[in-house]
Design a protein around this motif. Structure first.
Motif, PDB file in Angstrom:
ATOM      1  N   ASP A 278       3.516 -10.224  26.431  1.00 56.11           N
ATOM      2  CA  ASP A 278       2.559  -9.543  25.558  1.00 56.11           C
ATOM      3  C   ASP A 278       2.949  -8.091  25.308  1.00 56.11           C
ATOM      4  OD1 ASP A 278       1.108 -11.860  25.622  1.00 56.11           O
ATOM      5  OD2 ASP A 278      -0.215 -11.199  27.240  1.00 56.11           O
ATOM      6  N   TRP A 279       3.653  -7.522  26.269  1.00 59.53           N
ATOM      7  CA  TRP A 279       3.951  -6.090  26.216  1.00 59.53           C
ATOM      8  C   TRP A 279       5.448  -5.848  26.163  1.00 59.53           C
ATOM      9  CZ3 TRP A 279       0.282  -2.306  25.866  1.00 59.53           C
ATOM     10  CH2 TRP A 279      -1.038  -2.705  26.106  1.00 59.53           C
ATOM     11  N   GLU A 280       5.799  -4.762  25.513  1.00 57.62           N
ATOM     12  CA  GLU A 280       7.185  -4.314  25.531  1.00 57.62           C
ATOM     13  C   GLU A 280       7.154  -2.798  25.677  1.00 57.62           C
ATOM     14  OE1 GLU A 280      10.249  -4.752  22.143  1.00 57.62           O
ATOM     15  OE2 GLU A 280      10.086  -6.698  23.115  1.00 57.62           O
ATOM     16  N   VAL A 281       7.779  -2.317  26.723  1.00 53.19           N
ATOM     17  CA  VAL A 281       7.778  -0.874  26.977  1.00 53.19           C
ATOM     18  C   VAL A 281       9.230  -0.436  27.142  1.00 53.19           C
ATOM     19  CG1 VAL A 281       6.986   0.980  28.507  1.00 53.19           C
ATOM     20  CG2 VAL A 281       5.545  -1.044  28.153  1.00 53.19           C
ATOM     21  N   GLY A 282       9.630   0.587  26.403  1.00 52.92           N
ATOM     22  CA  GLY A 282      11.019   1.018  26.487  1.00 52.92           C
ATOM     23  C   GLY A 282      11.176   2.519  26.339  1.00 52.92           C
ATOM     24  N   PHE A 283      12.278   3.025  26.878  1.00 52.09           N
ATOM     25  CA  PHE A 283      12.608   4.447  26.749  1.00 52.09           C
ATOM     26  C   PHE A 283      13.980   4.571  26.106  1.00 52.09           C
ATOM     27  CE2 PHE A 283       9.595   4.427  30.244  1.00 52.09           C
ATOM     28  CZ  PHE A 283       8.823   5.569  30.002  1.00 52.09           C
ATOM     29  N   LYS A 284      14.172   5.637  25.336  1.00 53.92           N
ATOM     30  CA  LYS A 284      15.497   5.965  24.803  1.00 53.92           C
ATOM     31  C   LYS A 284      15.850   7.373  25.268  1.00 53.92           C
ATOM     32  CE  LYS A 284      15.538   3.033  20.783  1.00 53.92           C
ATOM     33  NZ  LYS A 284      15.541   2.898  19.348  1.00 53.92           N
ATOM     34  N   PHE A 285      17.044   7.507  25.812  1.00 56.03           N
ATOM     35  CA  PHE A 285      17.499   8.815  26.278  1.00 56.03           C
ATOM     36  C   PHE A 285      18.731   9.203  25.463  1.00 56.03           C
ATOM     37  CE2 PHE A 285      15.806   6.352  29.834  1.00 56.03           C
ATOM     38  CZ  PHE A 285      14.788   7.179  30.296  1.00 56.03           C
ATOM     39  N   GLY A 286      18.739  10.404  24.931  1.00 52.95           N
ATOM     40  CA  GLY A 286      19.879  10.848  24.135  1.00 52.95           C
ATOM     41  C   GLY A 286      19.416  11.212  22.746  1.00 52.95           C
ATOM     42  N   ARG A 287      20.225  10.855  21.757  1.00 56.61           N
ATOM     43  CA  ARG A 287      19.818  11.117  20.368  1.00 56.61           C
ATOM     44  C   ARG A 287      19.120   9.868  19.823  1.00 56.61           C
ATOM     45  NH1 ARG A 287      23.435  14.293  16.092  1.00 56.61           N
ATOM     46  NH2 ARG A 287      22.810  15.895  17.593  1.00 56.61           N
ATOM     47  N   PHE A 288      17.883  10.031  19.379  1.00 60.17           N
ATOM     48  CA  PHE A 288      17.100   8.893  18.895  1.00 60.17           C
ATOM     49  C   PHE A 288      16.538   9.195  17.516  1.00 60.17           C
ATOM     50  CE2 PHE A 288      14.425  11.753  21.361  1.00 60.17           C
ATOM     51  CZ  PHE A 288      13.392  12.003  20.479  1.00 60.17           C
ATOM     52  N   LYS A 289      16.123   8.146  16.797  1.00 61.87           N
ATOM     53  CA  LYS A 289      15.492   8.315  15.487  1.00 61.87           C
ATOM     54  C   LYS A 289      14.014   8.653  15.689  1.00 61.87           C
ATOM     55  CE  LYS A 289      17.454   8.190  12.390  1.00 61.87           C
ATOM     56  NZ  LYS A 289      17.917   7.448  11.258  1.00 61.87           N
ATOM     57  N   ILE A 290      13.503   9.503  14.805  1.00 64.05           N
ATOM     58  CA  ILE A 290      12.096   9.897  14.874  1.00 64.05           C
ATOM     59  C   ILE A 290      11.303   8.976  13.956  1.00 64.05           C
ATOM     60  CG2 ILE A 290      10.462  11.743  14.330  1.00 64.05           C
ATOM     61  CD1 ILE A 290      12.802  13.711  14.837  1.00 64.05           C
ATOM     62  N   SER A 291      10.163   8.507  14.462  1.00 62.17           N
ATOM     63  CA  SER A 291       9.269   7.740  13.581  1.00 62.17           C
ATOM     64  C   SER A 291       8.746   8.694  12.524  1.00 62.17           C
ATOM     65  CB  SER A 291       8.084   7.198  14.372  1.00 62.17           C
ATOM     66  OG  SER A 291       8.499   6.177  15.203  1.00 62.17           O
ATOM     67  N   ASN A 292       8.906   8.352  11.278  1.00 67.20           N
ATOM     68  CA  ASN A 292       8.477   9.257  10.216  1.00 67.20           C
ATOM     69  C   ASN A 292       8.080   8.412   9.019  1.00 67.20           C
ATOM     70  OD1 ASN A 292       8.171  11.654   8.656  1.00 67.20           O
ATOM     71  ND2 ASN A 292      10.209  11.317   7.835  1.00 67.20           N
ATOM     72  N   GLY A 293       6.813   8.013   8.979  1.00 67.49           N
ATOM     73  CA  GLY A 293       6.358   7.177   7.878  1.00 67.49           C
ATOM     74  C   GLY A 293       7.027   5.808   7.920  1.00 67.49           C
ATOM     75  N   ILE A 294       6.913   5.081   6.835  1.00 65.55           N
ATOM     76  CA  ILE A 294       7.429   3.711   6.799  1.00 65.55           C
ATOM     77  C   ILE A 294       8.951   3.687   6.679  1.00 65.55           C
ATOM     78  CG2 ILE A 294       7.470   1.604   5.378  1.00 65.55           C
ATOM     79  CD1 ILE A 294       4.495   2.078   4.822  1.00 65.55           C
ATOM     80  N   TYR A 295       9.530   4.637   5.919  1.00 72.79           N
ATOM     81  CA  TYR A 295      10.967   4.566   5.627  1.00 72.79           C
ATOM     82  C   TYR A 295      11.816   5.608   6.347  1.00 72.79           C
ATOM     83  CZ  TYR A 295       9.011   1.795   1.825  1.00 72.79           C
ATOM     84  OH  TYR A 295       8.319   0.871   1.109  1.00 72.79           O
ATOM     85  N   GLY A 296      11.163   6.524   7.107  1.00 68.90           N
ATOM     86  CA  GLY A 296      11.890   7.669   7.647  1.00 68.90           C
ATOM     87  C   GLY A 296      12.986   7.309   8.633  1.00 68.90           C
ATOM     88  N   GLU A 297      12.736   6.344   9.498  1.00 71.81           N
ATOM     89  CA  GLU A 297      13.699   6.051  10.563  1.00 71.81           C
ATOM     90  C   GLU A 297      15.043   5.595  10.020  1.00 71.81           C
ATOM     91  OE1 GLU A 297      12.263   4.538  14.770  1.00 71.81           O
ATOM     92  OE2 GLU A 297      11.189   3.515  13.180  1.00 71.81           O
ATOM     93  N   THR A 298      15.021   4.863   8.924  1.00 72.73           N
ATOM     94  CA  THR A 298      16.284   4.317   8.393  1.00 72.73           C
ATOM     95  C   THR A 298      16.538   4.830   6.968  1.00 72.73           C
ATOM     96  OG1 THR A 298      15.075   2.356   7.678  1.00 72.73           O
ATOM     97  CG2 THR A 298      16.196   2.213   9.787  1.00 72.73           C
ATOM     98  N   ARG A 299      16.119   6.057   6.688  1.00 71.83           N
ATOM     99  CA  ARG A 299      16.240   6.558   5.318  1.00 71.83           C
ATOM    100  C   ARG A 299      17.690   6.707   4.846  1.00 71.83           C
ATOM    101  NH1 ARG A 299      14.039  12.467   4.396  1.00 71.83           N
ATOM    102  NH2 ARG A 299      15.350  12.306   2.585  1.00 71.83           N
ATOM    103  N   ASP A 300      18.638   6.838   5.778  1.00 71.48           N
ATOM    104  CA  ASP A 300      20.040   6.983   5.373  1.00 71.48           C
ATOM    105  C   ASP A 300      20.756   5.651   5.205  1.00 71.48           C
ATOM    106  OD1 ASP A 300      20.161   9.690   5.077  1.00 71.48           O
ATOM    107  OD2 ASP A 300      20.686  10.077   7.166  1.00 71.48           O
ATOM    108  N   VAL A 301      20.061   4.556   5.402  1.00 72.63           N
ATOM    109  CA  VAL A 301      20.680   3.238   5.252  1.00 72.63           C
ATOM    110  C   VAL A 301      20.217   2.655   3.903  1.00 72.63           C
ATOM    111  CG1 VAL A 301      20.971   0.956   6.273  1.00 72.63           C
ATOM    112  CG2 VAL A 301      20.602   2.941   7.750  1.00 72.63           C
ATOM    113  N   PRO A 302      21.130   2.549   2.926  1.00 76.53           N
ATOM    114  CA  PRO A 302      20.704   2.185   1.569  1.00 76.53           C
ATOM    115  C   PRO A 302      19.896   0.896   1.482  1.00 76.53           C
ATOM    116  CG  PRO A 302      23.010   2.815   1.599  1.00 76.53           C
ATOM    117  CD  PRO A 302      22.577   2.762   3.017  1.00 76.53           C
ATOM    118  N   PHE A 303      20.197  -0.094   2.309  1.00 75.59           N
ATOM    119  CA  PHE A 303      19.515  -1.389   2.199  1.00 75.59           C
ATOM    120  C   PHE A 303      18.078  -1.352   2.711  1.00 75.59           C
ATOM    121  CE2 PHE A 303      23.927  -2.544   2.006  1.00 75.59           C
ATOM    122  CZ  PHE A 303      23.943  -3.560   1.062  1.00 75.59           C
ATOM    123  N   THR A 304      17.726  -0.320   3.437  1.00 75.52           N
ATOM    124  CA  THR A 304      16.401  -0.308   4.051  1.00 75.52           C
ATOM    125  C   THR A 304      15.400   0.568   3.301  1.00 75.52           C
ATOM    126  OG1 THR A 304      16.879   1.577   5.460  1.00 75.52           O
ATOM    127  CG2 THR A 304      17.442  -0.591   6.335  1.00 75.52           C
TER     128      THR A 304
END
Lengths: 154, 397
Positions: B104-130
């Protein structure tokens, strides 16, 4: 004066008619009519664990990455313009195919998942899963033999 | 030339390293070429002017170490006019830890350089297909502030909860420093400005709910504070004495997202509020009295409404209205607001290829650089009514 009112009334009715047409068109495209055909979940015969609907959704949205024995799941799917893929998305995952593609792209390009393997035909799906004990996919008919195991998707 | 070679090398990886998912390693990427044609204003750059090519390429990798640990990364090469630095960037590179939980649950951490949640398209804005269009709605995803909302160096926590009926609730929180290059200083203060903005430890909180396949709701808060130290210097000939300043941008940003999806269409609306200001501190006695001229409000409301009509798996059509509006009425009209009406089409003519076309009608220039040119003799972006046409061919592997 009556003429002016009549013109305004007829313009109003015309606008209403256009509005009704727009609403009708909107309603028409809003209706999703899933085509009901059977879809079977397909695994290698060495992976015969019963999967819940939640587990199937987790596997196909690239969240669940390993089998209970720890082996990495290899997801095998068809192109999103194939009818079987559409059917599987609607029936098993309750998602539209373009939504599933987006979930994958988001996971893959933010570094949280392994990309699925895409095949061109059902035969290729069968062959890929036959050759990989950790693979999972789907098929349009029951296939159960020494190498493959299928269960119907409710 | 160096950047071109870097791009070419990244692109050649298509041939050398076709996309693979073998065992616990997966890699792949994309290559994209666009041409952006603008009829007025310095959209593309301060030297190159309005129009120009846009090249993007990316190479990603994912290494699944065991059910708890993984490493992932994406390197991106871009050439997109001289408002932006060209060349290679590490988009993200993180060590990921997944906390063992139930299904039911998924909990995770990322250490280092990560993408910031930013609206619907922000995380993958540099990927043309997304992304839904070549140029994203500037209100929620402004070019000027791209580095602020793209990635950070620090820690990110993700918590997901899934129900039996397919509902999904997501919470994400992160703390990190965004990496800025000199192009951000130029985009803010004009082409003569040097120096690099330095981020504070900024935080971000994101919540989203997907109650079924049709609806998506997202809410987000971001704290953004950054400094430009000793770099604003109104030195001769602008001034007879040296006038060095420290400069600070301090902002809180809120984003609300709502999306409704159907088999044949998808409607999206996002609304954002930015609240905060800019502050300067004179670094010598001559500069101190002049510090208030750099102080100002950057309070803004912005939103867009977007409809995508999915004709079939190959074709979709886009229509969008985008609006940005600074609240402070001291700002001149042209810099105070921006309206953009966009139409576009996407053709997925092959599993790996995509062609996008779009046309924008703009009114106002507030979200194109520079924000505040320190050289008063230069007239930037004088046209209030302007148009943009863009075409993009992308390949993924």
């Amino acid at each position: 004066m009556i003429v002016i009112y009549w013109r305004k009334l007829s313009q109003f009715l015309k606008r209403q008619a256009i509005a009704v047409k727009i609403v009708a068109l909107f309603s028409l495209v809003s209706i999703s009519i899933p085509i009901h055909a059977e879809v079977w979940l397909l695994t290698h015969s060495s992976q015969q664990a019963e999967l819940s609907a939640k587990q199937i959704r987790a596997i196909f949205s690239l969240r669940q990455k390993n089998w209970p024995d720890g082996q990495i799941i290899e997801l095998v799917v068809m192109d999103d313009n194939k009818e079987l893929h559409k059917q599987f998305c609607l029936d098993a995952l309750k998602l539209f195919p373009y939504q599933l593609t987006r979930i994958w792209e988001r996971q893959i390009y933010t570094g949280t998942a392994i990309a699925p393997t895409i095949v061109n035909s059902e035969q290729e799906m069968l062959d890929t899963i036959k050759n990989n004990p950790n693979a999972i996919g789907y098929t349009s008919q029951e296939v159960s033999n020494e190498e493959l195991h299928s269960t119907i998707v409710d | 030339m160096k950047n071109f070679i870097l791009l070419l090398l990244t692109s050649l990886s298509v041939v050398i390293f076709p996309a693979q998912a073998k065992g616990n390693i997966s890699w792949g990427g994309f290559v994209s070429a666009s041409y952006i044609d603008v009829n007025a204003n310095n959209y593309y750059g301060y030297n190159s002017g309005d129009s120009g090519p846009l090249f993007e390429a990316g190479l990603r990798g994912f290494w699944y170490i065991n059910p708890d640990w993984s490493v992932s990364g994406l390197v991106i090469a871009q050439e997109s006019g001289d408002w932006f630095e060209s060349g290679l960037d590490v988009d993200y590179l993180s060590l990921n830890y997944k906390v063992p939980t139930n299904e039911d649950w998924e909990v995770g951490f990322k250490f280092g350089r990560f993408k910031i949640s930013n609206g619907i398209y922000g995380e993958t804005r540099d990927v043309p297909f997304t992304r839904p269009s070549i140029v994203l709605p500037l209100s929620v995803y402004p070019h000027i502030l791209k580095e602020q909302s793209l990635r950070a160096d620090g820690v990110r926590l993700d918590v997901d909860y899934f129900t039996l009926s397919g509902q999904q609730y997501t919470f994400a929180a992160s703390i990190g420093k965004e990496a800025f290059d000199e192009s951000f200083s130029r985009r803010f203060f004009g082409q003569d400005q040097g120096g690099t903005f330095e981020s504070e430890w900024n935080s971000s909180i994101h919540f989203s709910a997907r109650p079924n396949a049709n609806w998506y709701l997202g809410l987000e808060y971001r704290r953004l504070k950054m400094h430009l130290k000793d770099s604003i210097d109104l030195a001769p000939p602008a001034s007879p004495v040296r006038l060095p300043f420290d400069f600070t941008i301090d902002t809180d940003q809120y984003i609300a997202s709502l999306q409704y999806s159907q088999q044949r269409y998808e409607l999206t609306g996002e609304f954002t509020m930015r609240r905060g200001g800019t502050y300067a501190e004179g670094k010598n006695d001559a500069a101190k009295p002049l510090a208030p001229i750099f102080d100002g409000s950057i309070d803004m409301n912005a939103y867009y409404l977007q409809g995508i009509f999915i004709i079939n798996q190959q074709w979709n059509l886009l229509a969008r209205y985008d609006n940005s509006h600074f609240i402070d009425d001291d700002i001149e009209t042209n810099l105070r607001d921006l309206d953009d009406f966009t139409i576009g089409a996407t053709w997925n003519f092959h599993r790996n290829f995509q062609l996008k076309l779009e046309h924008h009608w703009f009114t106002g220039t507030s979200m194109i650089p520079p924000v505040r040119d320190l050289n008063p003799t230069r007239a930037n972006n004088p046209e209030r009514y302007w148009r943009l046409f863009a075409m993009q061919l992308s390949y993924r592997f």
